[in-house]
Scaffold this active site. Structure first.
Site, PDB file in Angstrom:
ATOM      1  N   GLY A  48       0.823  -1.211   0.000  1.00 30.90           N
ATOM      2  CA  GLY A  48       0.000   0.000   0.000  1.00 30.90           C
ATOM      3  C   GLY A  48       0.848   1.248   0.000  1.00 30.90           C
TER       4      GLY A  48
ATOM      5  N   ASP B 175      12.198  -9.247   1.498  1.00 29.69           N
ATOM      6  CA  ASP B 175      12.503  -8.051   0.705  1.00 29.69           C
ATOM      7  C   ASP B 175      13.541  -7.185   1.406  1.00 29.69           C
ATOM      8  OD1 ASP B 175      10.577  -5.382  -0.911  1.00 29.69           O
ATOM      9  OD2 ASP B 175      12.429  -6.416  -1.453  1.00 29.69           O
TER      10      ASP B 175
END
Ligand SMILES: CC(C)(Nc1nc(-c2c[nH]c3ncc(Cl)cc23)ncc1F)C(=O)NCC(F)(F)F
Length: 288
Positions: A25, A137
């Site tokens: 988001g 990540d």
């Protein structure tokens, strides 16, 4: 300032500016100002991107961050309903100095400070792995700086929990991230060891002061005979020929050795974060 148990009233959240797009988001810098006199506190507010509408994944990300409590992990502060009430927003602490990717090229701290950052990342990652989470990540752009000396790992949008007894997590599609361990590129298998590989790449970024001209994707592209769009197949063939990122300029040999161990082809050959903490501490005394 907030209502204690992490519930924020959205009407006191004043948007200031966009911070960036995470895996799930958009994150906005807001002032949480219940007294409505500007005396409030800055917070980072993450709202789910409506188009992908992966509510389950979004709830998961909030649950993950809520369950973490470590000085090297960005702090969860609470959540609140979105304007109009349909979505859920995640409220996190705001770190004004931003990510290492922005800070390092500008301030070029001494290598001993880089090793302190590296050690803190290992401490945060060791804590994350102790709770059986894989970040998936880890990169310099996802490391925030707090008051010049403390780094915190952020963006848990791709984090997965490795079930007890399992040693890896297989994902369906493979999000586009710059450099992955071979087993991730070939079989989408993510494990604690693939986070260690990513730490090696993050160490490379840190010791090249996140210089975009030396970025991992650029350096791998240079290794191709004819530089072309780096495809996963090309990257896999380079990695299987034991090609690795070059040693950053002036990078001490001991640090280079840590990177190479993180990039062992076999996942189980790579060190765990607990031993990498030791390596960073030992090398600090060598470099200081
Ligand atoms: C997607 C997002 C917004 N991107 C950025 N955050 C911040 C940024 C700067 N200060 C921040 N304080 C808190 C948070 Cl959650 C983000 C920032 N600064 C630059 C960004 F591109 C982000 O979350 N990045 C991962 C992180 F850097 F946080 F690990």
């Amino acid at each position: 300032p907030d209502t204690g148990q992490g519930i924020f009233n959205k009407r006191f959240l004043k948007e200031i500016e966009d911070l960036g797009e995470g895996n799930f988001g958009k994150v906005t810098l807001c002032l949480y100002d219940p007294a409505n006199d500007g005396s409030g506190e800055h917070v980072a507010v993450k709202a789910l991107k409506q188009e992908n509408g992966n509510i389950a994944g979004w709830i998961k990300e909030i649950e993950v961050l809520k369950s973490l409590d470590h000085c090297n992990i960005v702090k969860y502060k609470g959540c609140c309903s979105e304007r109009g009430g349909q979505g859920l927003q995640l409220i996190m602490e705001f770190l004004p100095q931003g990510s290492l990717a922005k800070y390092l090229p500008k301030h070029k701290p001494h290598q001993s400070q880089l090793l302190i950052f590296a050690q803190q990342i290992c401490q945060g990652m060791d804590y994350l792995h102790s709770k059986r989470y894989v970040h998936r990540d880890l990169a310099a752009r996802n490391i925030l700086l707090d008051r010049n000396t403390q780094v915190k790992i952020g963006d848990f949008g791709l984090t997965k929990c490795i079930p007890e007894g399992a040693s890896y997590y297989r994902v369906s599609e493979n999000e586009d991230s710059p450099v992955f361990a071979v087993e991730c590129l070939k079989d989408n298998k993510f494990s604690f060891a693939s986070d260690v590989w990513a730490f090696g790449v993050t160490l490379y970024e840190i010791f090249s002061y996140c210089n975009s001209k030396q970025s991992p994707p650029k350096k791998f592209n240079e290794m191709l005979e004819k530089p072309s769009k780096m495809s996963q197949m090309l990257l896999i063939s380079l990695l299987e020929k034991q090609k690795r990122l070059p040693c950053p300029k002036n990078c001490p040999l001991e640090v280079r050795m840590i990177m190479e161990r993180c990039w062992a082809t076999e996942p189980q050959q790579r060190p765990a974060f607990i031993s990498l903490i030791e390596n960073c501490t030992h090398n600090m005394s060598v470099i200081l």
